[in-house]
Design a protein around this motif. Structure first.
Motif, PDB file in Angstrom:
ATOM      1  N   GLU A  16       0.824  -1.206   0.000  1.00 20.01           N
ATOM      2  CA  GLU A  16       0.000   0.000   0.000  1.00 20.01           C
ATOM      3  C   GLU A  16       0.864   1.265   0.000  1.00 20.01           C
ATOM      4  OE1 GLU A  16      -0.608  -2.762   1.567  1.00 20.01           O
ATOM      5  OE2 GLU A  16      -2.586  -3.258   0.776  1.00 20.01           O
ATOM      6  N   GLY A  17       2.012   1.206   0.691  1.00 22.22           N
ATOM      7  CA  GLY A  17       2.918   2.364   0.706  1.00 22.22           C
ATOM      8  C   GLY A  17       3.391   2.692  -0.702  1.00 22.22           C
ATOM      9  N   VAL A  18       3.798   1.650  -1.438  1.00 19.80           N
ATOM     10  CA  VAL A  18       4.260   1.845  -2.811  1.00 19.80           C
ATOM     11  C   VAL A  18       3.087   2.319  -3.675  1.00 19.80           C
ATOM     12  CG1 VAL A  18       5.251   0.699  -4.833  1.00 19.80           C
ATOM     13  CG2 VAL A  18       6.063   0.096  -2.535  1.00 19.80           C
ATOM     14  N   VAL A  19       1.922   1.705  -3.478  1.00 17.68           N
ATOM     15  CA  VAL A  19       0.732   2.075  -4.247  1.00 17.68           C
ATOM     16  C   VAL A  19       0.380   3.552  -4.000  1.00 17.68           C
ATOM     17  CG1 VAL A  19      -1.778   1.706  -4.432  1.00 17.68           C
ATOM     18  CG2 VAL A  19      -0.216  -0.254  -4.409  1.00 17.68           C
ATOM     19  N   ALA A  20       0.455   3.973  -2.743  1.00 16.55           N
ATOM     20  CA  ALA A  20       0.102   5.359  -2.407  1.00 16.55           C
ATOM     21  C   ALA A  20       1.036   6.344  -3.114  1.00 16.55           C
ATOM     22  CB  ALA A  20       0.152   5.557  -0.892  1.00 16.55           C
ATOM     23  N   MET A  21       2.334   6.040  -3.104  1.00 15.06           N
ATOM     24  CA  MET A  21       3.285   6.944  -3.763  1.00 15.06           C
ATOM     25  C   MET A  21       3.015   6.987  -5.274  1.00 15.06           C
ATOM     26  SD  MET A  21       6.601   5.634  -1.597  1.00 15.06           S
ATOM     27  CE  MET A  21       7.905   6.747  -2.137  1.00 15.06           C
ATOM     28  N   GLN A  22       2.833   5.801  -5.854  1.00 13.06           N
ATOM     29  CA  GLN A  22       2.595   5.724  -7.299  1.00 13.06           C
ATOM     30  C   GLN A  22       1.270   6.387  -7.686  1.00 13.06           C
ATOM     31  OE1 GLN A  22       4.341   4.458  -9.906  1.00 13.06           O
ATOM     32  NE2 GLN A  22       6.111   3.613  -8.843  1.00 13.06           N
ATOM     33  N   ALA A  23       0.266   6.278  -6.818  1.00 15.02           N
ATOM     34  CA  ALA A  23      -1.037   6.886  -7.120  1.00 15.02           C
ATOM     35  C   ALA A  23      -0.915   8.406  -7.141  1.00 15.02           C
ATOM     36  CB  ALA A  23      -2.079   6.442  -6.095  1.00 15.02           C
ATOM     37  N   CYS A  24      -0.126   8.948  -6.216  1.00 17.17           N
ATOM     38  CA  CYS A  24       0.112  10.400  -6.225  1.00 17.17           C
ATOM     39  C   CYS A  24       0.785  10.787  -7.537  1.00 17.17           C
ATOM     40  CB  CYS A  24       1.005  10.804  -5.046  1.00 17.17           C
ATOM     41  SG  CYS A  24       0.172  10.707  -3.460  1.00 17.17           S
ATOM     42  N   ALA A  25       1.843  10.038  -7.874  1.00 17.49           N
ATOM     43  CA  ALA A  25       2.586  10.333  -9.104  1.00 17.49           C
ATOM     44  C   ALA A  25       1.643  10.285 -10.315  1.00 17.49           C
ATOM     45  CB  ALA A  25       3.726   9.341  -9.277  1.00 17.49           C
ATOM     46  N   ARG A  26       0.706   9.355 -10.284  1.00 15.88           N
ATOM     47  CA  ARG A  26      -0.186   9.167 -11.425  1.00 15.88           C
ATOM     48  C   ARG A  26      -1.054  10.389 -11.700  1.00 15.88           C
ATOM     49  NH1 ARG A  26      -0.624   4.778 -14.240  1.00 15.88           N
ATOM     50  NH2 ARG A  26      -2.352   4.639 -15.700  1.00 15.88           N
ATOM     51  N   ILE A  27      -1.464  11.074 -10.629  1.00 16.90           N
ATOM     52  CA  ILE A  27      -2.348  12.239 -10.825  1.00 16.90           C
ATOM     53  C   ILE A  27      -1.582  13.558 -10.688  1.00 16.90           C
ATOM     54  CG2 ILE A  27      -4.363  10.932 -10.035  1.00 16.90           C
ATOM     55  CD1 ILE A  27      -4.228  12.618  -7.422  1.00 16.90           C
ATOM     56  N   GLY A  28      -0.256  13.478 -10.573  1.00 14.99           N
ATOM     57  CA  GLY A  28       0.542  14.706 -10.489  1.00 14.99           C
ATOM     58  C   GLY A  28       0.501  15.364  -9.121  1.00 14.99           C
ATOM     59  N   ALA A  29       0.039  14.612  -8.094  1.00 13.76           N
ATOM     60  CA  ALA A  29       0.113  15.148  -6.728  1.00 13.76           C
ATOM     61  C   ALA A  29       1.528  14.885  -6.210  1.00 13.76           C
ATOM     62  CB  ALA A  29      -0.912  14.466  -5.834  1.00 13.76           C
ATOM     63  N   THR A  30       2.026  15.763  -5.357  1.00 14.44           N
ATOM     64  CA  THR A  30       3.390  15.650  -4.850  1.00 14.44           C
ATOM     65  C   THR A  30       3.346  14.922  -3.509  1.00 14.44           C
ATOM     66  OG1 THR A  30       3.973  17.698  -5.973  1.00 14.44           O
ATOM     67  CG2 THR A  30       5.391  17.025  -4.139  1.00 14.44           C
ATOM     68  N   HIS A  31       3.973  13.733  -3.442  1.00 16.39           N
ATOM     69  CA  HIS A  31       3.899  13.032  -2.159  1.00 16.39           C
ATOM     70  C   HIS A  31       5.020  13.453  -1.221  1.00 16.39           C
ATOM     71  CE1 HIS A  31       7.023  10.111  -3.355  1.00 16.39           C
ATOM     72  NE2 HIS A  31       6.324   9.791  -4.435  1.00 16.39           N
ATOM     73  N   SER A  32       4.715  13.347   0.061  1.00 18.76           N
ATOM     74  CA  SER A  32       5.730  13.585   1.068  1.00 18.76           C
ATOM     75  C   SER A  32       5.574  12.465   2.089  1.00 18.76           C
ATOM     76  CB  SER A  32       5.522  14.952   1.714  1.00 18.76           C
ATOM     77  OG  SER A  32       6.523  15.148   2.687  1.00 18.76           O
ATOM     78  N   VAL A  33       6.467  11.494   2.023  1.00 24.69           N
ATOM     79  CA  VAL A  33       6.379  10.349   2.921  1.00 24.69           C
ATOM     80  C   VAL A  33       7.059  10.717   4.236  1.00 24.69           C
ATOM     81  CG1 VAL A  33       6.880   7.892   3.237  1.00 24.69           C
ATOM     82  CG2 VAL A  33       6.479   8.782   0.934  1.00 24.69           C
ATOM     83  N   VAL A  34       6.374  10.446   5.333  1.00 23.62           N
ATOM     84  CA  VAL A  34       6.965  10.673   6.656  1.00 23.62           C
ATOM     85  C   VAL A  34       7.196   9.297   7.278  1.00 23.62           C
ATOM     86  CG1 VAL A  34       6.623  11.692   8.933  1.00 23.62           C
ATOM     87  CG2 VAL A  34       5.822  12.912   6.891  1.00 23.62           C
ATOM     88  N   PHE A  35       8.423   9.036   7.688  1.00 25.97           N
ATOM     89  CA  PHE A  35       8.800   7.752   8.264  1.00 25.97           C
ATOM     90  C   PHE A  35       7.893   7.416   9.450  1.00 25.97           C
ATOM     91  CE2 PHE A  35      11.767   5.601  11.381  1.00 25.97           C
ATOM     92  CZ  PHE A  35      11.696   4.360  10.777  1.00 25.97           C
TER      93      PHE A  35
END
Ligand code: 6R9
Length: 662
Positions: free
Chosen positions: A152-171
């Motif tokens: 899900e973590g990978v999916v969430a990052m890729q989903a943001c990338a897909r719609i041009g949203a900028t992700h910011s992952v916090v550990f």
């Protein structure tokens, strides 16, 4: 390090040649091939990168201009080209007949294994991308991801990338306060988290920390919290704000047209420590970043279609971005994603997993290797010799210098003496490998990251920016811009310029913040450590000022100074010198207060920032102008006697007190 029967000094002088069988099949197959690539980049820097960008990435609209230096140091690469990172990582492989290829072998903390193919991953990314759009997330909006290691973590990052949203992952190990600060700084509109995370057999809260972070105030920009049900643990859901990931995904169609963005569109922000108190939001581009992620995965890791790649880094760090979410997927590779920790259920977890999943390329941190060496020495059952590691063909390390004795053990016990080790030097800001062996090209010296990646113009210079002769230490700089470099610090372009292109070096060179020395004969680089107030504990970057501010935010603390001291296991350990607002405690009271302060730092920043040593003093050593002499504190923290001149100190007697205090 007793594990290797060899000292660091002995190991550091041994050269390990490239195994001939490895070189024959490698992407970069000889030193001559490497030299040729460097010569091409030297002759036409922009052309070299443009060529690989065209070859390795799928462009929706090709770029016509490679590098724009008109607003240096805010460099732009491939700016008029359009692409989508998620399309490059997923759709193009499915279109090429790789839909049924396994993209991710996920192993949960409890050992459960799930395999996800490229088609399945694409479908999940599309569903979440649609859900984000349905929630009103638009191109350029920031989405904070606070998830455990998971598909899900990978999916969430890729989903943001897909719609041009900028992700910011916090550990997931960061505290409510740290999470809040990052959400506020990024102005995020949506947060994706999980009920809990599962690590080492224990469930740890995530959603509860999100609630606490939002409760602290300053997160008004957040409109929605999407919650992945990981453990099923009980969590509070705020009506109108919180929704379940499975619900929002199920309600959406399985396809989603990617949003084509400019190559310069910000793919992600990732917060990292600098030498001042406030973490910086390092901003990365889409095109240049993805190019380097793709190319380094191919050349440094020599990734081939039938490899099983495993990078153990968490997606909360840059290594988990470049070498979990983007590099392996962009290349259509198969990779292991691991939820747990290397020591659960025992310290053979990594070796058992390598055997079970037939991992061929393994990438981890020196601190993990050192901990596992220690475990193997004391507990024979967890020694790697009990496992069949024959599938391995390449090893890698990252995050901190690897001491030659640990390198030798890794090479012999894990790599069976036949696998090259790529000691990859890079940073959050550089996006991908900067100085690293290419395993088919470079003979290896334990403890050296060897030579710059082709197209990376790294040099060791003095304070005036002049290159120093080989064999002489200096400051590491990069003289030419490269595609995956940091674009700016989110919301603070001035700090970007000051931190990375300071006037001292003519404002022309990227300053890495590390010292380095080149071998007098081979020119190989060895990184000598940070030259600023940044500590590296188990490969995690921590600013001393950040920890000091956390300490002084405790009501009893008047003043604090934090320094690093060498540590066998974690590389560096955090040592704090603290002056209380009341008299100096001793004995049991000091021990209790130290424990309380440690917990306070964990609350403020996260458990990784807890000082190992806390020493109380009546004061700190200061110059007459009131500057804390950290140099002396570093000597004391190490347990060495102070031999330096202390005559400029206001209060030299304090040194004895601090040396004894513990
Ligand atoms: C990728 C990553 C960056 C700092 C960097 C340096 C240290 C990383 C290293 C290394 C020696 C290596 N570092 N790799 N030192 N040899 N192979 O770790 O990024 O978290 O930003 O840390 O880590 O000091 O400046 P980040």
């Amino acid at each position: 390090m007793t594990a290797s029967n060899q000292t660091d000094a002995q190991a550091a002088t041994t050269q390990v040649p490239v195994p001939a069988e490895f070189a024959q099949k490698a992407h970069v197959a000889s030193r001559a091939a490497y030299d040729e690539l460097c010569a091409q980049a030297q002759a036409d820097h922009a052309g070299f990168w443009a060529n690989h960008a065209r070859k390795l990435l799928s462009w929706h609209k090709p770029f016509t201009k490679t590098l724009d230096e008109s607003d240096a140091p805010f460099f732009k690469w491939f700016e008029d080209g359009q692409l989508n990172a998620s399309y490059n990582c997923l759709d193009r492989h499915v279109a090429n007949g790789l839909g049924d290829k396994v993209a991710i072998i996920f192993e949960a903390d409890d050992g459960t294994v799930t395999r996800v193919t490229y088609s399945e991953l694409l479908e999940r990314v599309c569903r979440l991308a649609n859900a984000l759009k349905a929630e009103g997330v638009q191109k350029g909006d920031r989405v904070v991801i606070y998830l455990p290691m998971s598909v899900e973590g990978v999916v969430a990052m890729q989903a943001c990338a897909r719609i041009g949203a900028t992700h910011s992952v916090v550990f997931g190990g960061f505290s409510a306060q740290s999470l809040r600060d990052r959400v506020e700084d990024a102005g995020a509109v949506l947060l994706i988290t999980a009920d809990e995370q599962q690590r080492g057999g224990k469930s740890l809260p995530l959603k509860a920390i999100v609630d606490e972070a939002i409760g602290l105030g300053g997160c008004d920009s957040i409109r929605r919290v999407i919650v992945f049900r990981r453990t099923g643990g009980k969590v509070a859901m705020t009506e109108g704000r919180d929704v379940w990931l499975h619900d929002v995904m199920a309600a959406q169609p399985a396809t989603c047209e990617p949003e084509w963005v400019s190559a310069e569109h910000p793919l992600f922000l990732l917060y990292t420590s600098g030498s001042t108190g406030k973490p910086k939001g390092v901003q990365h581009s889409t095109g240049g970043y993805l190019l380097h992620a793709t190319l380094t995965t191919q050349w440094t890791f020599d990734l081939k279609p039938d490899d099983v790649f495993w990078c153990t880094a968490d997606i909360g760090w840059v290594t988990g971005h470049t070498y979990v979410t983007y590099g392996p997927l962009s290349n259509g590779g198969t990779q292991v994603v691991f939820e747990g920790v290397p020591t659960y259920p025992d310290a053979a977890r990594f070796w058992r997993m390598i055997e079970a999943h037939k991992v061929s390329i393994f990438y981890t941190a020196p601190t993990a290797i050192r901990a596992l060496i220690k475990a193997a020495e004391t507990t024979p059952e967890v020694h790697p010799r009990n496992f069949n590691l024959g599938s391995l063909r390449l090893l890698g390390t990252v995050g901190e210098p690897i001491n030659p004795a640990a390198w030798t053990w890794y090479h012999r016990e894990i790599g069976g003496g036949r696998c090259p080790i790529v000691d990859t030097f890079w940073q959050t800001e550089t996006g991908g490998h900067m100085i690293t062996p290419l395993p088919g090209a470079h003979a290896l010296t334990p403890g050296s990251c060897t030579l710059p990646f082709p197209g990376i113009d790294a040099a060791v210079v003095d304070e005036t920016g002049k290159e120093v002769p080989w064999g002489q230490g200096g400051v590491l700089v990069v003289r030419k811009p490269w595609p995956s470099m940091i674009r700016t610090i989110w919301g603070d372009p001035e700090r970007f310029k000051k931190s990375y292109y300071p006037a001292d070096f003519g404002g022309k060179y990227y300053l890495a913040g590390d010292g380095a020395i080149r071998d007098a004969d081979t020119g190989y680089f060895t990184i000598t450590g940070r030259i600023d107030d940044v500590l590296n504990v188990s490969g995690h970057r921590m600013g001393t000022m950040e920890i000091e501010s956390a300490l002084v935010s405790h009501p009893l603390v008047a003043e604090a100074a934090v320094v690093g001291r060498p540590d066998d296991l974690t590389g560096e350990a955090i040592c704090a010198f603290v002056v209380l607002k009341r008299s100096r405690p001793s004995g049991e009271e000091a021990r209790q207060l130290a424990a309380e302060l440690r917990n306070h730092v964990a609350q403020e920043i996260g458990p990784i920032a807890k000082p190992k040593d806390i020493r109380f003093g009546d004061n700190l050593p200061k110059t007459r102008s009131g500057k804390i002499m950290r140099r002396l504190l570093r000597v004391i923290a190490k347990g060495d006697a102070v031999t330096q001149d202390t005559s400029t100190l206001e209060n030299p007697a304090i040194l004895d007190q601090l040396a004894q205090a513990n």
